[in-house]
Design a protein around this motif. Structure first.
Motif, PDB file in Angstrom:
ATOM      1  N   GLU A   9       1.167  -1.427   0.260  1.00  0.00           N
ATOM      2  CA  GLU A   9      -0.171   0.603   0.049  1.00  0.00           C
ATOM      3  C   GLU A   9       1.386   1.714  -0.262  1.00  0.00           C
ATOM      4  O   GLU A   9       0.983   2.390  -0.633  1.00  0.00           O
ATOM      5  CB  GLU A   9      -0.831   0.248   1.547  1.00  0.00           C
ATOM      6  N   VAL A  10       2.222   0.827   0.287  1.00  0.00           N
ATOM      7  CA  VAL A  10       2.896   2.007   0.461  1.00  0.00           C
ATOM      8  C   VAL A  10       4.593   2.108  -0.414  1.00  0.00           C
ATOM      9  O   VAL A  10       4.583   2.359  -1.098  1.00  0.00           O
ATOM     10  CB  VAL A  10       3.223   2.256   2.090  1.00  0.00           C
ATOM     11  N   ILE A  11       4.535   0.309  -0.528  1.00  0.00           N
ATOM     12  CA  ILE A  11       5.941   0.486  -1.327  1.00  0.00           C
ATOM     13  C   ILE A  11       5.288  -0.279  -2.916  1.00  0.00           C
ATOM     14  O   ILE A  11       4.784   0.165  -2.902  1.00  0.00           O
ATOM     15  CB  ILE A  11       6.500  -0.616  -0.729  1.00  0.00           C
ATOM     16  N   GLY A  12       6.803   1.664  -3.520  1.00  0.00           N
ATOM     17  CA  GLY A  12       6.412   0.990  -4.401  1.00  0.00           C
ATOM     18  C   GLY A  12       5.019   2.477  -5.070  1.00  0.00           C
ATOM     19  O   GLY A  12       4.307   2.133  -6.845  1.00  0.00           O
ATOM     20  N   THR A  13       4.497   3.054  -4.417  1.00  0.00           N
ATOM     21  CA  THR A  13       3.908   3.896  -4.778  1.00  0.00           C
ATOM     22  C   THR A  13       4.665   5.394  -4.882  1.00  0.00           C
ATOM     23  O   THR A  13       5.826   5.244  -4.018  1.00  0.00           O
ATOM     24  CB  THR A  13       2.501   3.800  -3.928  1.00  0.00           C
ATOM     25  N   GLY A  14       3.733   6.062  -4.481  1.00  0.00           N
ATOM     26  CA  GLY A  14       3.992   7.843  -4.323  1.00  0.00           C
ATOM     27  C   GLY A  14       4.034   8.261  -3.114  1.00  0.00           C
ATOM     28  O   GLY A  14       4.689   9.165  -2.890  1.00  0.00           O
ATOM     29  N   ARG A  15       3.852   7.509  -2.135  1.00  0.00           N
ATOM     30  CA  ARG A  15       3.728   7.314  -0.761  1.00  0.00           C
ATOM     31  C   ARG A  15       4.851   6.838   0.007  1.00  0.00           C
ATOM     32  O   ARG A  15       5.369   7.569   1.165  1.00  0.00           O
ATOM     33  CB  ARG A  15       2.368   6.592   0.608  1.00  0.00           C
ATOM     34  N   GLU A  16       6.503   6.410  -1.063  1.00  0.00           N
ATOM     35  CA  GLU A  16       7.102   6.021  -0.319  1.00  0.00           C
ATOM     36  C   GLU A  16       7.992   6.768  -0.574  1.00  0.00           C
ATOM     37  O   GLU A  16       7.802   7.570  -1.785  1.00  0.00           O
ATOM     38  CB  GLU A  16       7.273   4.362  -1.024  1.00  0.00           C
ATOM     39  N   VAL A  17       9.274   7.254   0.507  1.00  0.00           N
ATOM     40  CA  VAL A  17       9.941   8.245   0.610  1.00  0.00           C
ATOM     41  C   VAL A  17      11.298   7.220   0.046  1.00  0.00           C
ATOM     42  O   VAL A  17      11.616   6.506   0.480  1.00  0.00           O
ATOM     43  CB  VAL A  17      10.189   8.163   2.132  1.00  0.00           C
ATOM     44  N   PRO A  18      11.788   7.898  -0.755  1.00  0.00           N
ATOM     45  CA  PRO A  18      13.268   7.101  -1.594  1.00  0.00           C
ATOM     46  C   PRO A  18      14.904   7.420  -0.366  1.00  0.00           C
ATOM     47  O   PRO A  18      14.362   8.649   0.643  1.00  0.00           O
ATOM     48  CB  PRO A  18      13.961   7.885  -2.500  1.00  0.00           C
ATOM     49  N   VAL A  19      15.739   6.733   0.176  1.00  0.00           N
ATOM     50  CA  VAL A  19      16.666   6.699   1.044  1.00  0.00           C
ATOM     51  C   VAL A  19      17.399   7.924   0.749  1.00  0.00           C
ATOM     52  O   VAL A  19      18.726   7.826   1.451  1.00  0.00           O
ATOM     53  CB  VAL A  19      18.039   5.422   0.575  1.00  0.00           C
ATOM     54  N   ASP A  20      17.233   8.795  -0.492  1.00  0.00           N
ATOM     55  CA  ASP A  20      17.849   9.880  -0.844  1.00  0.00           C
ATOM     56  C   ASP A  20      17.375  10.917   0.554  1.00  0.00           C
ATOM     57  O   ASP A  20      18.177  11.529   0.525  1.00  0.00           O
ATOM     58  CB  ASP A  20      17.153  10.457  -1.815  1.00  0.00           C
ATOM     59  N   THR A  21      16.093  10.916   0.907  1.00  0.00           N
ATOM     60  CA  THR A  21      16.460  11.884   2.527  1.00  0.00           C
ATOM     61  C   THR A  21      16.594  11.405   3.036  1.00  0.00           C
ATOM     62  O   THR A  21      16.971  13.098   3.783  1.00  0.00           O
ATOM     63  CB  THR A  21      14.731  11.572   2.429  1.00  0.00           C
ATOM     64  N   LEU A  22      17.637  10.121   3.282  1.00  0.00           N
ATOM     65  CA  LEU A  22      18.249   9.539   4.903  1.00  0.00           C
ATOM     66  C   LEU A  22      19.937  10.765   3.937  1.00  0.00           C
ATOM     67  O   LEU A  22      20.642  11.099   5.389  1.00  0.00           O
ATOM     68  CB  LEU A  22      18.451   8.582   4.984  1.00  0.00           C
ATOM     69  N   ALA A  23      20.069  11.228   2.858  1.00  0.00           N
ATOM     70  CA  ALA A  23      21.585  11.027   2.600  1.00  0.00           C
ATOM     71  C   ALA A  23      21.353  12.698   2.680  1.00  0.00           C
ATOM     72  O   ALA A  23      22.555  13.153   3.177  1.00  0.00           O
ATOM     73  CB  ALA A  23      21.308  10.558   1.248  1.00  0.00           C
ATOM     74  N   ASP A  24      20.109  13.566   1.907  1.00  0.00           N
ATOM     75  CA  ASP A  24      20.156  14.474   2.257  1.00  0.00           C
ATOM     76  C   ASP A  24      20.254  15.570   3.596  1.00  0.00           C
ATOM     77  O   ASP A  24      20.899  15.985   3.753  1.00  0.00           O
ATOM     78  CB  ASP A  24      18.772  14.894   1.543  1.00  0.00           C
ATOM     79  N   VAL A  25      19.596  14.634   4.559  1.00  0.00           N
ATOM     80  CA  VAL A  25      19.354  15.360   6.017  1.00  0.00           C
ATOM     81  C   VAL A  25      20.880  15.457   6.389  1.00  0.00           C
ATOM     82  O   VAL A  25      21.006  16.369   7.210  1.00  0.00           O
ATOM     83  CB  VAL A  25      18.509  15.183   6.698  1.00  0.00           C
ATOM     84  N   GLY A  26      21.110  13.999   6.150  1.00  0.00           N
ATOM     85  CA  GLY A  26      22.088  13.520   7.258  1.00  0.00           C
ATOM     86  C   GLY A  26      23.486  15.075   5.980  1.00  0.00           C
ATOM     87  O   GLY A  26      24.235  15.298   7.196  1.00  0.00           O
TER      88      GLY A  26
END
Length: 214
Positions: free
Chosen positions: A71-88
């Motif tokens: 319901e989340v994975i593979g949809t527009g609701r899923e957040v990529p790991v890029d967000t962790l790299a970016d906030v870091g």
């Protein structure tokens, strides 16, 4: 090889605790965070760190039963790991540990780096090899050459980047051919497979498609 498989399967059946997949994270950054923060830590504390990350980024349905995770994975609701790299990159490991994870745990009590830094570095590696979401992991694992290169890069991150810890990351991202065992997994199974069998050899045996335990 068959003899090794039989001995490993017998040892696993008596010495490993295997559990079917229940709930799972629906965003790849949470898989990275759990794989890193579970080093020398109680699971309840690891979940609190993952929840802190999910709350900070307002992740939608971060933990769902495996049967409904799509319901989340593979949809527009899923957040990529890029967000962790970016906030870091934006905050740095110190502020990420204090302000987001609210944990200053280290990968080792002696000379280890902040787990926050290890999580950032793992996320950066994944982004660099084109693995952004959980669905990308299957393609990576199906490409031996690309997988070897990715695991080599992850192995350069202190703490979580090699061996059973790395297998745990792939398991969290949905690879059902891997498990988190209570104990050392293939490392502890190696001496039971046969004389002179190394951790790596035990891992190869576990990966054989005829093996009953992986």
């Amino acid at each position: 090889m068959i003899g090794e498989i039989d001995r490993l399967a017998a040892a696993a059946a008596t010495e490993l605790t295997l559990r079917s997949r229940g709930n799972r994270w629906t965003h790849l950054p949470l898989c990275v965070v759990e794989a890193v923060f579970s080093i020398n830590a109680r699971y309840g504390g690891v979940v609190r760190v993952c929840r802190a990350h999910a709350d900070h980024f307002s992740l939608i349905d971060p933990l769902l039963p495996a049967a409904t995770a799509d319901e989340v994975i593979g949809t527009g609701r899923e957040v990529p790991v890029d967000t962790l790299a970016d906030v870091g990159h934006r905050l740095g490991a110190e502020r990420l540990a204090d302000e987001v994870f609210r944990s200053r745990g280290r990968t080792s009590p002696r000379g280890g780096i902040l787990k926050a830094e290890a999580a950032i570095r793992c996320a950066q590696v994944l982004v660099g090899v084109g693995v952004h979401r959980i669905g990308d992991v299957a393609g990576l694992l199906a490409d031996p050459g690309r997988l070897v290169d990715t695991e080599r890069r992850l192995a350069e991150v202190p703490g979580p980047g090699a061996g059973a810890r790395l297998s745990y990351l792939w398991m969290l991202a949905g690879d059902d051919h891997r498990v988190k065992a209570v104990g050392g997994g293939p490392r502890d199974m190696a001496p039971r497979v046969g004389p002179g069998v190394t951790d790596s050899r035990a891992r190869v045996t576990c990966a054989n498609p005829n093996c009953l335990w992986k």
